[in-house]
Design an enzyme around this catalytic site. Structure first.
Site, PDB file in Angstrom:
ATOM      1  N   THR A   1       0.836  -1.209   0.000  1.00  0.00           N
ATOM      2  CA  THR A   1       0.000   0.000   0.000  1.00  0.00           C
ATOM      3  C   THR A   1       0.869   1.256   0.000  1.00  0.00           C
ATOM      4  O   THR A   1       0.645   2.182  -0.785  1.00  0.00           O
ATOM      5  CB  THR A   1      -0.939  -0.012   1.228  1.00  0.00           C
ATOM      6  OG1 THR A   1      -1.758  -1.178   1.153  1.00  0.00           O
ATOM      7  CG2 THR A   1      -1.807   1.230   1.283  1.00  0.00           C
TER       8      THR A   1
ATOM      9  N   ASN B   1      -5.351  -9.489  -7.814  1.00  0.00           N
ATOM     10  CA  ASN B   1      -5.425 -10.174  -6.533  1.00  0.00           C
ATOM     11  C   ASN B   1      -6.657 -11.064  -6.383  1.00  0.00           C
ATOM     12  O   ASN B   1      -6.676 -11.953  -5.558  1.00  0.00           O
ATOM     13  CB  ASN B   1      -5.386  -9.160  -5.378  1.00  0.00           C
ATOM     14  CG  ASN B   1      -6.269  -7.969  -5.625  1.00  0.00           C
ATOM     15  OD1 ASN B   1      -6.204  -7.331  -6.669  1.00  0.00           O
ATOM     16  ND2 ASN B   1      -7.111  -7.656  -4.665  1.00  0.00           N
TER      17      ASN B   1
ATOM     18  N   GLN C   1       1.139  -8.963  -6.090  1.00  0.00           N
ATOM     19  CA  GLN C   1       0.733 -10.373  -6.145  1.00  0.00           C
ATOM     20  C   GLN C   1       1.663 -11.214  -7.024  1.00  0.00           C
ATOM     21  O   GLN C   1       1.538 -12.439  -7.053  1.00  0.00           O
ATOM     22  CB  GLN C   1      -0.685 -10.482  -6.726  1.00  0.00           C
ATOM     23  CG  GLN C   1      -1.772  -9.956  -5.807  1.00  0.00           C
ATOM     24  CD  GLN C   1      -2.061 -10.886  -4.634  1.00  0.00           C
ATOM     25  OE1 GLN C   1      -1.639 -12.047  -4.594  1.00  0.00           O
ATOM     26  NE2 GLN C   1      -2.798 -10.378  -3.661  1.00  0.00           N
TER      27      GLN C   1
ATOM     28  N   HIS D   1       4.797  -9.777   2.776  1.00  0.00           N
ATOM     29  CA  HIS D   1       3.880 -10.757   3.389  1.00  0.00           C
ATOM     30  C   HIS D   1       3.173 -11.644   2.373  1.00  0.00           C
ATOM     31  O   HIS D   1       2.504 -12.599   2.754  1.00  0.00           O
ATOM     32  CB  HIS D   1       2.884 -10.055   4.327  1.00  0.00           C
ATOM     33  CG  HIS D   1       1.760  -9.343   3.640  1.00  0.00           C
ATOM     34  ND1 HIS D   1       0.582  -9.969   3.325  1.00  0.00           N
ATOM     35  CD2 HIS D   1       1.615  -8.054   3.226  1.00  0.00           C
ATOM     36  CE1 HIS D   1      -0.242  -9.092   2.748  1.00  0.00           C
ATOM     37  NE2 HIS D   1       0.373  -7.925   2.673  1.00  0.00           N
TER      38      HIS D   1
ATOM     39  N   THR E   1      13.679   5.265  10.459  1.00  0.00           N
ATOM     40  CA  THR E   1      14.599   4.176  10.805  1.00  0.00           C
ATOM     41  C   THR E   1      14.168   2.885  10.126  1.00  0.00           C
ATOM     42  O   THR E   1      12.993   2.503  10.201  1.00  0.00           O
ATOM     43  CB  THR E   1      14.612   3.981  12.340  1.00  0.00           C
ATOM     44  OG1 THR E   1      15.051   5.202  12.921  1.00  0.00           O
ATOM     45  CG2 THR E   1      15.512   2.832  12.755  1.00  0.00           C
TER      46      THR E   1
ATOM     47  N   CYS F   1     -10.030  -6.740   1.370  1.00  0.00           N
ATOM     48  CA  CYS F   1     -10.449  -5.385   1.741  1.00  0.00           C
ATOM     49  C   CYS F   1     -11.908  -5.136   1.443  1.00  0.00           C
ATOM     50  O   CYS F   1     -12.524  -4.278   2.047  1.00  0.00           O
ATOM     51  CB  CYS F   1      -9.584  -4.348   1.033  1.00  0.00           C
ATOM     52  SG  CYS F   1      -9.502  -4.612  -0.707  1.00  0.00           S
TER      53      CYS F   1
HETATM   54  C1  LIG Z   1      -2.503  -6.233  -5.933  1.00  0.00           C
HETATM   55  C2  LIG Z   1      -2.256  -5.691  -4.556  1.00  0.00           C
HETATM   56  N1  LIG Z   1      -1.737  -4.470  -4.431  1.00  0.00           N
HETATM   57  C3  LIG Z   1      -1.471  -3.948  -3.219  1.00  0.00           C
HETATM   58  C4  LIG Z   1      -1.717  -4.642  -2.049  1.00  0.00           C
HETATM   59  C5  LIG Z   1      -1.406  -4.010  -0.720  1.00  0.00           C
HETATM   60  O1  LIG Z   1      -0.259  -4.570  -0.152  1.00  0.00           O
HETATM   61  P1  LIG Z   1      -0.010  -4.519   1.429  1.00  0.00           P
HETATM   62  O2  LIG Z   1      -0.977  -5.469   2.044  1.00  0.00           O
HETATM   63  O3  LIG Z   1       1.406  -4.953   1.607  1.00  0.00           O
HETATM   64  O4  LIG Z   1      -0.218  -3.126   1.877  1.00  0.00           O
HETATM   65  C6  LIG Z   1      -2.254  -5.926  -2.133  1.00  0.00           C
HETATM   66  C7  LIG Z   1      -2.532  -6.684  -0.916  1.00  0.00           C
HETATM   67  O5  LIG Z   1      -2.970  -7.787  -0.910  1.00  0.00           O
HETATM   68  C8  LIG Z   1      -2.525  -6.465  -3.429  1.00  0.00           C
HETATM   69  O6  LIG Z   1      -3.045  -7.676  -3.567  1.00  0.00           O
END
Ligand SMILES: Cc1ncc(COP(=O)(O)O)c(C=O)c1O
Length: 408
Positions: free
Chosen positions: A77, A156, A184, A206, A245, A332
């Protein structure tokens, strides 16, 4: 091997940590705890060496020329925010127009919406029913005020993989900066920022069996040198693009996670694609009116997204959720009961968008788990359909669209 419950098949929301990643991180919490910017003692040098190594590991799996092109952030994000807002601010004089697609993740769409409130113009290019964006549609959207093209590498929800190299070529031809959301895709499919013409690439740890809370943005330094305005001002870390940091243990884990992905990618994606295909065949050959969402071939090897007509996705999840972790739509949007905007954008009806289930497999998914989840899904969908008057009517040949639901 006995099955262990609950079974996790929601690996596009996040992935389980790889024990090898955790092992690499641990010393950086304790004996190697230094601040990576402490230049005058060995604690700092040791921490900096850990970060440098991670930068190299990450640069290697995305084909970056120079590890300095990696800027560490808190996750996908933040990387997306930094890329899009950073370009918007830096190149404001040159133009105010951004081209993106309707199926981007919320981080991208919400950043674009905010920029629109601040005088930028955004074109949201539609996609085909299989989730692919047409190159011509992007080309048509470009104006002489376009400063950025931002497209996700792989979706995603439905896993569709865009023709990133073609978009990269187009961007180069037009002299427009190209950001790809690789969150992804990095570590899952081969990516190369040089051959694909990517100027900015967002990713996160992650989703590659690494820790939560760390991500990266690749920022091209040469051909062209891309400049971005920072979101966070401060001590000038990360060459002024992201102050604060550095979370050294997380970064070390991210690097190790990337390294492992590079080593196992070919074998892992072949194994997962085979398991995914088995799950798909099982479900589609046993359940009628079940539809595959996304592109049948150009999709992530661990992704399967199916809509089951006449049942609610949420009901299927409830029927399975004591023993299987799956998702309907993306993490989300699944907290709301809105149908998936991604499936909607592929042209599906609201009912079919409501009935989509995403199965996503991962490094530790076993064949037994796939067999179990496949069999249970079939059972649950059939049971729900037995209770569905709509399904019964449809089976009797009634055209549901012809029904008058209330007296007019
Ligand atoms: C295509 C895509 N972009 C951005 C993100 C956001 O990543 P993060 O969860 O590391 O903020 C995700 C999270 O699943 C994602 O699937």
């Amino acid at each position: 091997m006995a099955l262990k419950f609950p079974i996790f098949m929601d690996a596009q929301s996040t992935t389980p940590g790889d024990p090898r990643v955790v092992e690499a991180m641990i010393p950086y919490f304790t004996e190697k705890f230094g601040h990576a910017a402490s230049r005058n003692h060995s604690f700092g040098w040791e921490a900096e060496a850990g970060v440098d190594r991670a930068r190299e590991q990450l640069a290697k799996i995305i084909g970056a020329r120079d590890p300095k092109e990696i800027v560490f952030t808190s996750g996908g994000t933040e990387s997306i925010n930094l890329a899009i807002k950073g370009v918007a601010e830096m190149y404001r004089e040159k133009g105010n127009h951004i081209v993106t697609t309707v199926i981007e993740q919320r981080a991208s769409l919400d950043v674009c919406k905010r920029l629109e409130r601040h005088g930028y113009e955004v074109t949201y290019v539609p996609v085909r029913p299989d989730g692919l964006v047409e190159l011509e549609a992007i080309q048509k959207a470009i104006t002489d005020r376009t400063i950025l093209i931002s497209v996700m590498v792989a979706n995603n929800e439905v896993g569709t993989i865009q023709d990133i190299a073609a978009i990269g070529r187009l961007a180069k031809e037009k002299g427009i900066i190209f950001h790809a959301d690789g969150t992804q895709a990095v570590g899952k499919i081969p990516l190369n920022v040089e051959t694909m013409g990517i100027d900015l690439l967002s990713c996160t740890a992650h989703l590659i069996y690494g820790p939560k809370g760390v991500g990266a943005l690749y920022v091209r330094r040469k051909g062209p040198r891309v400049r971005i305005a920072p979101l966070i001002d401060g001590g000038g870390h990360e060459r002024g693009m992201r102050s604060g940091t550095l979370p050294v243990p997380l970064i070390v884990g991210f690097g190790r996670a990337a390294e492992i992905c590079g080593e196992v990618m070919a074998e892992e994606s072949a194994r997962l694609a085979k398991l995914r295909d088995r799950l798909q065949d099982m479900i589609l050959s046993n359940v009628d009116e079940a539809f595959l969402n996304g592109h049948p071939e150009r999709r992530l090897p661990h992704n399967l997204n199916i809509s089951f007509a006449y049942v609610e996705g949420e009901s299927v999840l409830m029927g399975l959720n004591k023993e299987t972790a799956l998702s309907s739509g993306s993490a989300c949007t699944s907290s709301t009961l809105e149908p998936s905007y991604v499936i909607g954008a592929l042209g599906a009806s609201a009912e079919l968008a409501h009935s989509s289930i995403r199965f996503s497999l991962h490094r530790f998914t076993t064949e037994e788990e796939v067999e179990h989840v496949g069999a249970r899904t079939i059972e649950v969908v059939k049971r729900l359909r037995e209770m569905s008057p709509l399904y019964e009517l449809a089976k009797e040949g009634v055209d549901l669209k012809s029904i008058r639901w209330k007296a007019e």
